[in-house]
Write a protein that holds these residues in place. Structure first.
Motif, PDB file in Angstrom:
ATOM      1  N   PHE A  55       0.841  -1.190   0.000  1.00  0.00           N
ATOM      2  CA  PHE A  55       0.000   0.000   0.000  1.00  0.00           C
ATOM      3  C   PHE A  55       0.880   1.244   0.000  1.00  0.00           C
ATOM      4  O   PHE A  55       2.007   1.229   0.496  1.00  0.00           O
ATOM      5  N   ASN A  56       0.329   2.347  -0.530  1.00  0.00           N
ATOM      6  CA  ASN A  56       1.113   3.569  -0.642  1.00  0.00           C
ATOM      7  C   ASN A  56       1.326   4.258   0.691  1.00  0.00           C
ATOM      8  O   ASN A  56       2.363   4.870   0.918  1.00  0.00           O
ATOM      9  N   ASP A  57       0.315   4.185   1.580  1.00  0.00           N
ATOM     10  CA  ASP A  57       0.450   4.786   2.900  1.00  0.00           C
ATOM     11  C   ASP A  57      -0.577   4.167   3.826  1.00  0.00           C
ATOM     12  O   ASP A  57      -1.418   3.354   3.417  1.00  0.00           O
ATOM     13  N   ALA A  58      -0.520   4.553   5.112  1.00  0.00           N
ATOM     14  CA  ALA A  58      -1.405   3.961   6.117  1.00  0.00           C
ATOM     15  C   ALA A  58      -2.876   4.287   5.840  1.00  0.00           C
ATOM     16  O   ALA A  58      -3.759   3.465   6.110  1.00  0.00           O
ATOM     17  N   SER A  59      -3.144   5.470   5.285  1.00  0.00           N
ATOM     18  CA  SER A  59      -4.526   5.859   4.996  1.00  0.00           C
ATOM     19  C   SER A  59      -5.127   4.971   3.911  1.00  0.00           C
ATOM     20  O   SER A  59      -6.252   4.476   4.035  1.00  0.00           O
ATOM     21  N   HIS A  60      -4.372   4.767   2.828  1.00  0.00           N
ATOM     22  CA  HIS A  60      -4.824   3.882   1.753  1.00  0.00           C
ATOM     23  C   HIS A  60      -5.010   2.469   2.278  1.00  0.00           C
ATOM     24  O   HIS A  60      -6.012   1.790   1.988  1.00  0.00           O
ATOM     25  N   PHE A  61      -4.067   1.994   3.072  1.00  0.00           N
ATOM     26  CA  PHE A  61      -4.137   0.663   3.679  1.00  0.00           C
ATOM     27  C   PHE A  61      -5.407   0.513   4.504  1.00  0.00           C
ATOM     28  O   PHE A  61      -6.131  -0.485   4.393  1.00  0.00           O
ATOM     29  N   SER A  62      -5.693   1.519   5.342  1.00  0.00           N
ATOM     30  CA  SER A  62      -6.854   1.435   6.225  1.00  0.00           C
ATOM     31  C   SER A  62      -8.157   1.368   5.439  1.00  0.00           C
ATOM     32  O   SER A  62      -9.047   0.577   5.768  1.00  0.00           O
ATOM     33  N   ARG A  63      -8.275   2.166   4.369  1.00  0.00           N
ATOM     34  CA  ARG A  63      -9.505   2.181   3.575  1.00  0.00           C
ATOM     35  C   ARG A  63      -9.755   0.826   2.911  1.00  0.00           C
ATOM     36  O   ARG A  63     -10.860   0.297   2.949  1.00  0.00           O
ATOM     37  N   VAL A  64      -8.704   0.277   2.287  1.00  0.00           N
ATOM     38  CA  VAL A  64      -8.865  -1.007   1.589  1.00  0.00           C
ATOM     39  C   VAL A  64      -9.120  -2.135   2.585  1.00  0.00           C
ATOM     40  O   VAL A  64      -9.997  -2.978   2.367  1.00  0.00           O
ATOM     41  N   PHE A  65      -8.368  -2.159   3.672  1.00  0.00           N
ATOM     42  CA  PHE A  65      -8.512  -3.212   4.685  1.00  0.00           C
ATOM     43  C   PHE A  65      -9.936  -3.211   5.247  1.00  0.00           C
ATOM     44  O   PHE A  65     -10.578  -4.275   5.340  1.00  0.00           O
ATOM     45  N   LYS A  66     -10.440  -2.037   5.592  1.00  0.00           N
ATOM     46  CA  LYS A  66     -11.789  -1.964   6.167  1.00  0.00           C
ATOM     47  C   LYS A  66     -12.850  -2.361   5.156  1.00  0.00           C
ATOM     48  O   LYS A  66     -13.853  -2.998   5.510  1.00  0.00           O
ATOM     49  N   SER A  67     -12.659  -2.013   3.874  1.00  0.00           N
ATOM     50  CA  SER A  67     -13.649  -2.366   2.860  1.00  0.00           C
ATOM     51  C   SER A  67     -13.749  -3.872   2.655  1.00  0.00           C
ATOM     52  O   SER A  67     -14.804  -4.388   2.296  1.00  0.00           O
ATOM     53  N   ILE A  68     -12.644  -4.597   2.893  1.00  0.00           N
ATOM     54  CA  ILE A  68     -12.631  -6.050   2.695  1.00  0.00           C
ATOM     55  C   ILE A  68     -12.925  -6.815   3.981  1.00  0.00           C
ATOM     56  O   ILE A  68     -13.704  -7.773   3.987  1.00  0.00           O
ATOM     57  N   VAL A  69     -12.318  -6.378   5.092  1.00  0.00           N
ATOM     58  CA  VAL A  69     -12.425  -7.104   6.361  1.00  0.00           C
ATOM     59  C   VAL A  69     -13.619  -6.641   7.178  1.00  0.00           C
ATOM     60  O   VAL A  69     -14.201  -7.414   7.938  1.00  0.00           O
ATOM     61  N   GLY A  70     -14.002  -5.361   7.036  1.00  0.00           N
ATOM     62  CA  GLY A  70     -15.126  -4.845   7.797  1.00  0.00           C
ATOM     63  C   GLY A  70     -14.745  -4.047   9.014  1.00  0.00           C
ATOM     64  O   GLY A  70     -15.606  -3.507   9.705  1.00  0.00           O
ATOM     65  N   GLU A  71     -13.463  -3.992   9.327  1.00  0.00           N
ATOM     66  CA  GLU A  71     -12.968  -3.187  10.437  1.00  0.00           C
ATOM     67  C   GLU A  71     -11.573  -2.688  10.108  1.00  0.00           C
ATOM     68  O   GLU A  71     -10.923  -3.189   9.186  1.00  0.00           O
ATOM     69  N   SER A  72     -11.121  -1.694  10.857  1.00  0.00           N
ATOM     70  CA  SER A  72      -9.821  -1.094  10.574  1.00  0.00           C
ATOM     71  C   SER A  72      -8.691  -2.041  10.946  1.00  0.00           C
ATOM     72  O   SER A  72      -8.884  -2.959  11.763  1.00  0.00           O
ATOM     73  N   PRO A  73      -7.496  -1.842  10.387  1.00  0.00           N
ATOM     74  CA  PRO A  73      -6.351  -2.689  10.752  1.00  0.00           C
ATOM     75  C   PRO A  73      -6.050  -2.642  12.259  1.00  0.00           C
ATOM     76  O   PRO A  73      -5.726  -3.676  12.860  1.00  0.00           O
ATOM     77  N   GLY A  74      -6.175  -1.437  12.846  1.00  0.00           N
ATOM     78  CA  GLY A  74      -5.913  -1.315  14.280  1.00  0.00           C
ATOM     79  C   GLY A  74      -6.889  -2.122  15.099  1.00  0.00           C
ATOM     80  O   GLY A  74      -6.502  -2.817  16.066  1.00  0.00           O
ATOM     81  N   ALA A  75      -8.184  -2.043  14.753  1.00  0.00           N
ATOM     82  CA  ALA A  75      -9.203  -2.802  15.487  1.00  0.00           C
ATOM     83  C   ALA A  75      -8.983  -4.289  15.308  1.00  0.00           C
ATOM     84  O   ALA A  75      -9.137  -5.081  16.264  1.00  0.00           O
ATOM     85  N   TRP A  76      -8.629  -4.699  14.091  1.00  0.00           N
ATOM     86  CA  TRP A  76      -8.391  -6.140  13.836  1.00  0.00           C
ATOM     87  C   TRP A  76      -7.197  -6.631  14.654  1.00  0.00           C
ATOM     88  O   TRP A  76      -7.237  -7.721  15.228  1.00  0.00           O
ATOM     89  N   ARG A  77      -6.150  -5.813  14.739  1.00  0.00           N
ATOM     90  CA  ARG A  77      -4.961  -6.193  15.519  1.00  0.00           C
ATOM     91  C   ARG A  77      -5.307  -6.284  17.012  1.00  0.00           C
ATOM     92  O   ARG A  77      -4.880  -7.229  17.683  1.00  0.00           O
TER      93      ARG A  77
END
Length: 301
Positions: A275-297
């Motif tokens: 991913f290009n940055d944490a913001s892009h990562f968070s948007r894509v991760f949440k769209s697929i997993v349903g929650e933010s990377p931080g919440a999933w961790r």
């Protein structure tokens, strides 16, 4: 950009646009397709700039009403009302121009005839002689409208744009235009089967080795010995998703593994997973997993 191609900054100068972000399809060997967003809230009044003659078309999706538009093509002049959501097609051999006298906002697809015929060849269809584009005629085209809007965020965030996604959508637009406005006819129907197990493994391994997303649809198709359009259909048949969606899913799966390493920051996980940055990562991760990377961790502990 090709010598005669008008998109990005070149198109922005012609239209005196405040913005002119651009994305270019990189999957065609001898041609290209480009999408440019143009907008001006306080335009300089006057006739738009002249476009050098080009064997290409400009497909425009209007994002803002533009009443009482005065359009020029060669020696013809016509006034008409432009409505948001409408599609217009311009033949760049005829130097289309219009009077700029009010705010405007549009998406323009630069589509050379060579790109239309490259798409036709890949689809095993007849060549495209010309697109239907009478001056001032609007098309209510939901395909162009939805595909164009799907690319808008990518155009505005070019650093985050996935080239597979850009290639896939712009080729779909070219294929639709060739069929709907160019009379393209398919010569035969491709087999409906998907990729072989060997082809699928080869291309999935290739995607895993190139998670940064810089690879193109053509590069993946080449791994399987297929045309880009045939490959895209076969891949979806085999996996149920497009190559772009598969890439995003693989990035997320890689990120999940990395998130289990507590010493890695979210920014480090994002960069390692492509991913290009944490913001892009968070948007894509949440769209697929349903929650933010931080919440999933946090749920892991």
């Amino acid at each position: 950009m090709t010598r005669a191609g008008v998109y990005g900054e070149s198109l922005g100068k012609v239209l005196r646009s405040d913005i002119s972000p651009v994305l270019v399809n990189r999957s065609l060997r001898k041609s290209e397709i480009a999408i440019t967003e143009v907008r001006s809230d306080k335009p300089e009044v006057g006739l738009s700039g002249s476009i050098p003659a080009d064997d290409a078309y400009m497909i425009s999706l209007k994002l803002k009403d533009y009443p009482d538009c005065e359009g020029w093509v060669e020696h013809k002049v016509k006034k008409y009302d432009v409505f948001a959501g409408a599609t217009y097609i311009y033949d760049l051999k005829s130097n289309p121009r219009y009077v700029i006298d009010k705010p405007y906002h549009s998406i323009f697809f630069y589509v050379p005839r060579s790109a239309l015929n490259a798409v036709a060849e890949q689809a095993n269809a007849t060549p495209v002689r010309h697109l239907y584009c009478p001056l001032g005629e609007a098309f209510d085209d939901p395909v162009i409208r939805h595909l164009g809007m799907s690319l808008l965020e990518a155009v505005r965030r070019p650093a985050e744009a996935n080239q597979l996604f850009v290639d896939h959508v712009t080729m779909a637009i070219a294929l639709h235009a060739a069929t709907a406005y160019g009379g393209m006819q398919f010569l035969k129907t491709f087999a409906k089967g998907g990729l072989t197990q060997r082809q699928l493994k080869r291309v999935c391994d290739y995607i895993d080795a190139n998670l940064d997303g810089t690879t193109t649809l053509e590069a993946l198709a080449r791994e399987c010995g297929l045309s880009a359009s045939h490959f895209a259909r076969a891949f979806r048949h085999s996996t149920g998703v497009s190559p772009h969606q598969w890439l995003l899913q693989r990035r997320v799966e890689t990120a999940k593994a990395l998130l289990q390493v507590p010493t890695l920051t979210l920014a480090e996980v994002a960069a390692t997973a492509g991913f290009n940055d944490a913001s892009h990562f968070s948007r894509v991760f949440k769209s697929i997993v349903g929650e933010s990377p931080g919440a999933w961790r946090r749920a892991l502990s």
